[in-house]
Structures are given as structure tokens and as C-alpha cells.
Scaffold this motif. Structure first.
Motif, short mmCIF file in Angstrom:
data_model
loop_
_atom_site.label_atom_id
_atom_site.label_comp_id
_atom_site.label_asym_id
_atom_site.label_seq_id
_atom_site.Cartn_x
_atom_site.Cartn_y
_atom_site.Cartn_z
N PRO A 215 68.31 22.09 48.53
CA PRO A 215 66.92 22.50 48.27
C PRO A 215 66.80 23.95 47.82
CG PRO A 215 67.05 21.25 50.31
CD PRO A 215 68.47 21.51 49.88
N LEU A 216 67.68 24.82 48.30
CA LEU A 216 67.64 26.21 47.84
C LEU A 216 67.99 26.30 46.36
CD1 LEU A 216 67.48 29.26 48.17
CD2 LEU A 216 69.80 29.23 49.11
N ILE A 217 69.02 25.56 45.93
CA ILE A 217 69.38 25.56 44.51
C ILE A 217 68.23 25.03 43.68
CG2 ILE A 217 71.02 24.72 42.78
CD1 ILE A 217 73.05 24.39 45.07
N ALA A 218 67.60 23.92 44.13
CA ALA A 218 66.46 23.36 43.40
C ALA A 218 65.32 24.37 43.32
CB ALA A 218 66.00 22.07 44.09
N THR A 219 65.06 25.09 44.40
CA THR A 219 64.01 26.10 44.40
C THR A 219 64.33 27.23 43.44
OG1 THR A 219 63.42 25.57 46.69
CG2 THR A 219 62.74 27.72 45.85
N LEU A 220 65.59 27.65 43.40
CA LEU A 220 65.98 28.70 42.46
C LEU A 220 65.80 28.25 41.01
CD1 LEU A 220 69.17 29.94 44.35
CD2 LEU A 220 67.09 31.29 43.96
N LEU A 221 66.09 26.99 40.72
CA LEU A 221 65.86 26.46 39.37
C LEU A 221 64.37 26.48 39.04
CD1 LEU A 221 68.32 23.41 39.37
CD2 LEU A 221 68.53 25.48 37.99
N MET A 222 63.55 26.04 39.99
CA MET A 222 62.11 26.04 39.77
C MET A 222 61.60 27.46 39.57
SD MET A 222 59.24 24.29 39.57
CE MET A 222 59.30 22.72 40.47
N GLU A 223 62.08 28.40 40.39
CA GLU A 223 61.63 29.78 40.27
C GLU A 223 62.04 30.40 38.94
OE1 GLU A 223 59.56 31.53 42.58
OE2 GLU A 223 59.35 29.38 42.95
N GLU A 224 63.22 30.03 38.44
CA GLU A 224 63.64 30.56 37.15
C GLU A 224 62.77 30.01 36.02
OE1 GLU A 224 65.80 33.01 34.62
OE2 GLU A 224 65.48 33.00 36.78
N LEU A 225 62.37 28.74 36.12
CA LEU A 225 61.43 28.18 35.16
C LEU A 225 60.09 28.90 35.22
CD1 LEU A 225 60.45 26.03 33.13
CD2 LEU A 225 60.01 24.52 35.08
N ARG A 226 59.61 29.16 36.43
CA ARG A 226 58.34 29.86 36.60
C ARG A 226 58.41 31.28 36.04
NH1 ARG A 226 56.84 30.66 42.23
NH2 ARG A 226 54.81 31.24 41.38
N ARG A 227 59.56 31.95 36.24
CA ARG A 227 59.72 33.31 35.73
C ARG A 227 59.72 33.33 34.21
NH1 ARG A 227 63.00 36.27 33.23
NH2 ARG A 227 64.50 34.56 33.02
N ALA A 228 60.42 32.36 33.60
CA ALA A 228 60.53 32.34 32.14
C ALA A 228 59.26 31.86 31.47
CB ALA A 228 61.71 31.44 31.74
N HIS A 229 58.49 30.99 32.14
CA HIS A 229 57.28 30.42 31.54
C HIS A 229 56.15 30.44 32.57
CE1 HIS A 229 59.37 29.08 27.90
NE2 HIS A 229 60.37 28.72 28.70
N PRO A 230 55.63 31.63 32.87
CA PRO A 230 54.64 31.74 33.95
C PRO A 230 53.32 31.03 33.67
CG PRO A 230 54.84 33.82 32.74
CD PRO A 230 55.96 32.93 32.27
N GLY A 231 53.04 30.72 32.43
CA GLY A 231 51.78 30.06 32.11
C GLY A 231 51.83 28.54 32.23
N LYS A 232 52.98 27.98 32.52
CA LYS A 232 53.13 26.53 32.59
C LYS A 232 52.84 26.00 34.00
CE LYS A 232 54.52 25.92 28.31
NZ LYS A 232 53.72 25.15 27.32
N THR A 233 52.30 24.80 34.05
CA THR A 233 52.05 24.10 35.31
C THR A 233 53.01 22.93 35.41
OG1 THR A 233 49.71 24.71 35.34
CG2 THR A 233 50.37 22.81 36.68
N VAL A 234 53.76 22.84 36.49
CA VAL A 234 54.72 21.76 36.68
C VAL A 234 54.00 20.54 37.24
CG1 VAL A 234 56.83 21.03 37.86
CG2 VAL A 234 56.60 23.39 37.05
N ARG A 235 54.18 19.40 36.57
CA ARG A 235 53.57 18.15 37.01
C ARG A 235 54.57 17.19 37.65
NH1 ARG A 235 48.62 19.34 38.10
NH2 ARG A 235 47.39 20.06 36.31
N ARG A 236 55.81 17.27 37.19
CA ARG A 236 56.85 16.40 37.75
C ARG A 236 58.16 17.18 37.78
NH1 ARG A 236 60.85 12.54 36.65
NH2 ARG A 236 60.73 10.69 37.98
N PHE A 237 58.94 16.96 38.82
CA PHE A 237 60.22 17.64 38.96
C PHE A 237 61.21 16.66 39.55
CE2 PHE A 237 63.24 20.39 41.33
CZ PHE A 237 63.66 21.21 40.30
N GLU A 238 62.40 16.62 38.97
CA GLU A 238 63.46 15.72 39.44
C GLU A 238 64.76 16.50 39.48
OE1 GLU A 238 65.56 11.42 38.29
OE2 GLU A 238 63.74 12.11 37.26
#
Length: 282
Positions: A215-238
Motif C-alpha cells: 500500500p505504501l508503494i501504491a500511495t507513492l504512485l498515486m502521489e506522483e500522479l497527483r504531483r505531476a497532474h494536480p488538476g486531475k481527479t482520479v475516478r478509478r485506480f488499480e
């Protein structure tokens, strides 16, 4: 019949349990510090995606803990006797964000138990469905895959992992030292000894170092996506764990966005694929 064949656990399929919590500020502040996040001083008004893992924490009594640091087998989850238990992956659907300060409720259901034979021996997968919401109804749904596996025989070589992609548009390097792993274990009240007890993980489970939490690795991936594209809203994550990462060397979290789909992956120190994930954004 082997005690770890899925037929042994049919009675667990369909079992449910409910729990309640409140989205308090302290876990958010401490998670920011653990991730070394460079964010505004004010806390967010809504919970970032995947940070719900900081809530509904297990509260087993100390006397009910097993030798690996997990609660003893049985109870809500089936009593699979295979010794290694890991978070294999999951799928999440985000309807709307949860507000900080709100009371929240989770309904968990065991959706299935499946046996497989892999390169490392017998495997049992347990899938749990979580519905999480507040007074307005369900805000996010999650399917959580747990894998139980045999311990490898002494001298058995580790499977050769697949290479990770190298065409990332964004990414960063993470140094998984023991302090980071301890802090994340504390935030999620995770007693699994593979994340903080070096003598146990090396001598009992045969790993070369402390294991980085899935879960920490998954969170780091999500956080990197949020950092690179702060205006995007995540609707689904796998996400799916492919090969383990350890505190013995840095790894990287990477991704690329094409249209409304982000491809994300964690790359290990030898260039191996450690986790693969995808996110649908808008």
C-alpha cells in the motif's frame, strides 16, 4: 483435501463486517510528514485518494497476535495456513471525496477465495470488497486482494522479475530506509514483522531486507500522479504487486498520462517491475 484448498473456506465467502471511524486531522498531518510532502501548511478539506487506508485500523488485542505480527488466523478472514501473507493488489472506484472531520462507515464483504499454483508453489487469494461512505452514502468502493503463499525451500532461487518500462513522463526516486517503513507501519497500525524486524524477515522468511509495504508503494504512485497532474481527479485506480522491494536500495515511482488514463509503475534497483498500476482521471 489440502487444508489450504479454497473449498475449505467456502463458509467464509459472503461474510461481512462493519466498522466506523472519523476522518481526524492527525493521521493526515503525519502522513504528509512521512511522505516528505511539500504542500501548503493548511490541511486539505477532503481526504486525498488512498489515504482512507489511515482509518478503520485493526485493533486486535496483543494476545491475539501471531508470530509474524499479523492477527492470528481465523475470524473475519479465513484461517489460511500458508505462512506468507501479503497485500497483492486492488481496485478502487472513487465517486466523491470524503470530507475531513466527517464520520465514516465501512462495510466489508469476502467476495471470493481462489487457489492457484504458481512458480513459488501453492497460493490462495482472498478478495475483500469494501464500501466506504458517510451520511450521504457510499463515496468509494474497493476490492482488496490478499495472497497467502508457501515459504520457498532453502536454496530456491527467486523468480526472475520482468523489466519495468523506461518511457516515463514523470517520476522520482524513493529511498526506503527503516525509518520510513516504521513510520508507515505505525500510521496504519501494521504489526507485520517483515516491515521492521530485520532478523525475522531475513532468518524466518528468507528475504534480503525489510519489505516495503505494497500500500505504501501504491500511495507513492498515486502521489506522483497527483504531483505531476494536480488538476486531475482520479475516478478509478488499480494496482498489482509484481515483485517485492526492500530497504536495501532505492527504487523509483514513475508514470505517463495518455488521454484520461495514467499508466504507473514502480521500478526496482535492477530495473525490475515491482508494481504496475493504472488510473482513470478527468
Amino acid at each position: 483435501m489440502s487444508p489450504d484448498m479454497p473449498q475449505s473456506y467456502e463458509a467464509w465467502v459472503g461474510r461481512t463486517e462493519e466498522s466506523a471511524d472519523r476522518i481526524t486531522e492527525a493521521p493526515i498531518r503525519l502522513m504528509r510528514a512521512t511522505l516528505d510532502a511539500d504542500e501548503p501548511a493548511a490541511l486539505p478539506s477532503h481526504l486525498p485518494p488512498l489515504w482512507h487506508w489511515l482509518y478503520f485500523l485493526p485493533g486486535e488485542r496483543q494476545s491475539n497476535m501471531g508470530p509474524d505480527g499479523h492477527p492470528r488466523r481465523g475470524g473475519f478472514l479465513p484461517p489460511v495456513t500458508l505462512p506468507r501473507r501479503m497485500w497483492a493488489g486492488g481496485r478502487l472506484w472513487f465517486q466523491r471525496p470524503l470530507a475531513v472531520g466527517e464520520r465514516i462507515r465501512r462495510v466489508s464483504t469476502i467476495r471470493g477465495v481462489q487457489g492457484k499454483s504458481g512458480r513459488s508453489g501453492q497460493l490462495v487469494f482472498v478478495t475483500v470488497r469494501h464500501e466506504i461512505g458517510d451520511d450521504r452514502g457510499v463515496a468509494l468502493s474497493e476490492e482488496h486482494d490478499i495472497v497467502y503463499r508457501e515459504a520457498p525451500a532453502p536454496g530456491t532461487p527467486a523468480p526472475q522479475p520482468a523489466p519495468a518500462p523506461t518511457d516515463e513522463q514523470f517520476g522520482r526516486t524513493v529511498t526506503p530506509d527503516p525509518v520510513l517503513l516504521m513510520r508507515y507501519s505505525a500510521l496504519t497500525f501494521n504489526g507485520h514483522r517483515i516491515h521492521y524486524d530485520r532478523s525475522y524477515v531475513v532468518e524466518e522468511e528468507g528475504y534480503p531486507g525489510l519489505v516495503v509495504h505494497g500500500p505504501l508503494i501504491a500511495t507513492l504512485l498515486m502521489e506522483e500522479l497527483r504531483r505531476a497532474h494536480p488538476g486531475k481527479t482520479v475516478r478509478r485506480f488499480e494496482f498489482k504487486a509484481v515483485s517485492p522491494l526492500f530497504d536495501t536500495a532505492p527504487f523509483s515511482v514513475n508514470g505517463k498520462l495518455e488521454g484520461n488514463v495514467a499508466d504507473l509503475w514502480a521500478r526496482g534497483p535492477q530495473g525490475q517491475l515491482a508494481m504496475r498500476a493504472s488510473a482513470a482521471v478527468e
